[in-house]
Design an enzyme around this catalytic site. Sequence first.
Site, PDB file in Angstrom:
ATOM      1  N   ASN A  81       0.985  -1.346  -0.153  1.00 14.23           N
ATOM      2  CA  ASN A  81       0.070   0.037  -0.076  1.00 14.23           C
ATOM      3  C   ASN A  81       0.915   1.394  -0.164  1.00 14.23           C
ATOM      4  O   ASN A  81       1.659   1.474   0.661  1.00 14.23           O
ATOM      5  CB  ASN A  81      -1.040  -0.042   1.227  1.00 14.23           C
ATOM      6  CG  ASN A  81      -1.700   1.278   1.268  1.00 14.23           C
ATOM      7  OD1 ASN A  81      -1.476   2.328   1.041  1.00 14.23           O
ATOM      8  ND2 ASN A  81      -3.132   1.150   1.710  1.00 14.23           N
ATOM      9  N   HIS A 122      -3.805  -4.416   7.805  1.00 12.96           N
ATOM     10  CA  HIS A 122      -4.029  -3.454   8.554  1.00 12.96           C
ATOM     11  C   HIS A 122      -3.087  -3.806   9.906  1.00 12.96           C
ATOM     12  O   HIS A 122      -3.356  -4.900  10.639  1.00 12.96           O
ATOM     13  CB  HIS A 122      -5.452  -3.034   8.905  1.00 12.96           C
ATOM     14  CG  HIS A 122      -5.591  -1.656   9.093  1.00 12.96           C
ATOM     15  ND1 HIS A 122      -5.108  -1.053  10.423  1.00 12.96           N
ATOM     16  CD2 HIS A 122      -6.121  -0.756   8.534  1.00 12.96           C
ATOM     17  CE1 HIS A 122      -5.511   0.238  10.255  1.00 12.96           C
ATOM     18  NE2 HIS A 122      -6.318   0.436   8.945  1.00 12.96           N
ATOM     19  N   ARG A 182      -9.375   7.926  -1.371  1.00  7.69           N
ATOM     20  CA  ARG A 182     -10.428   8.365  -0.307  1.00  7.69           C
ATOM     21  C   ARG A 182     -11.259   9.611  -1.095  1.00  7.69           C
ATOM     22  O   ARG A 182     -10.768  10.466  -1.953  1.00  7.69           O
ATOM     23  CB  ARG A 182      -9.678   9.232   0.863  1.00  7.69           C
ATOM     24  CG  ARG A 182      -8.903   8.080   1.489  1.00  7.69           C
ATOM     25  CD  ARG A 182      -8.245   8.652   2.700  1.00  7.69           C
ATOM     26  NE  ARG A 182      -9.164   8.866   3.916  1.00  7.69           N
ATOM     27  CZ  ARG A 182      -9.565   8.074   4.799  1.00  7.69           C
ATOM     28  NH1 ARG A 182      -9.004   6.950   5.001  1.00  7.69           N
ATOM     29  NH2 ARG A 182     -10.672   8.410   5.581  1.00  7.69           N
TER      30      ARG A 182
HETATM   31  N1  PXP Z   1      -6.033  -2.922   4.119  1.00  7.57           N
HETATM   32  C1  PXP Z   1      -6.879  -1.933   4.316  1.00  7.57           C
HETATM   33  C2  PXP Z   1      -8.053  -2.349   3.869  1.00  7.57           C
HETATM   34  C3  PXP Z   1      -6.488  -0.726   4.646  1.00  7.57           C
HETATM   35  O1  PXP Z   1      -7.542   0.228   4.673  1.00  7.57           O
HETATM   36  C4  PXP Z   1      -5.006  -0.370   5.029  1.00  7.57           C
HETATM   37  C5  PXP Z   1      -4.895   0.925   5.253  1.00  7.57           C
HETATM   38  O2  PXP Z   1      -4.869   1.842   4.206  1.00  7.57           O
HETATM   39  C6  PXP Z   1      -4.258  -1.421   4.886  1.00  7.57           C
HETATM   40  C7  PXP Z   1      -4.859  -2.642   4.605  1.00  7.57           C
HETATM   41  C8  PXP Z   1      -2.719  -1.063   5.177  1.00  7.57           C
HETATM   42  O3  PXP Z   1      -2.657  -0.985   6.524  1.00  7.57           O
HETATM   43  P1  PXP Z   1      -1.229  -0.465   7.167  1.00  7.57           P
HETATM   44  O4  PXP Z   1      -0.930   0.846   6.458  1.00  7.57           O
HETATM   45  O5  PXP Z   1      -1.505  -0.255   8.713  1.00  7.57           O
HETATM   46  O6  PXP Z   1      -0.239  -1.613   6.744  1.00  7.57           O
END
Ligand code: PXP
Length: 241
Positions: A7, A191, A45
């Site tokens: 991400n 996440h 977003r």
């Molecule tokens: N998955 C989803 C659905 C998310 O919203 C996010 C954050 O944008 C992530 C994964 C990645 O999370 P992190 O930045 O904590 O690795």
Amino acid sequence: MAVLNVNIDHVATIRQARLTDEPDPVWAASQCELAGANGITVHLRQDRRHICDRDVRLLKETVACKLNLEMCMAESIVKIAEDIKPDQVTLVPEKRAELTTEGGLDCVRYKKRLADVVKRMHKNRILVSTFITPDEEQIIASAETGCDAVELHTGMYANARGKRAVNKRITELEAGKALAMENKLTVHAGHGLTYRNIAGVARINGFCEFNIGHSIIARAVFAGIGQATAEMIRLIDKFSK
Ligand code: PXP
């Protein structure tokens, strides 16, 4: 074996801090891809605080691996997905005041809307995943609305402190993964995952994709995004079966 989607929202966050043109998330995506990432994830977003429409359009043209667009189900955003056609959308809830996605999508409450969005994405050959807590009713609602995958929220696992609390969250994720698989859903997770806590979830057999952002970009500040990506892939490979 599980794979990694990086991400890259935070790259765009740095750019937006000065409303300039660098660093470019498109460059970041190519570095992640060269380092072996299975996919690139971005969240468009509604307030466009980091990733912009231009980024998603250029990423669609330049990313050769999987492009996973995280998005809420607001009509304006759904229309952009229909137009740009990423490989996959991950449907998330979105609140304007939040720092990052909080909680999972309520697929039970928004079942009708979800079914409509799934149909529209499938018409455009876009895979649909829902970002949900590992709860039975959310998994079943995702399956019943025709989703291809679910992304189980690992935030509670990441925030758990102490062996008992961590094991409780792992057990929940394992049960959620098993139920999702029984319902013919591909299972992703994400996440709050880091280089320190990835082992616990990577050991759960059956997760196909991990979506990881913050920890990789934080390491990239010092090590470079290619190395940061490669190091996370090495850990996932080491612990996943
Ligand atoms: N998955 C989803 C659905 C998310 O919203 C996010 C954050 O944008 C992530 C994964 C990645 O999370 P992190 O930045 O904590 O690795």
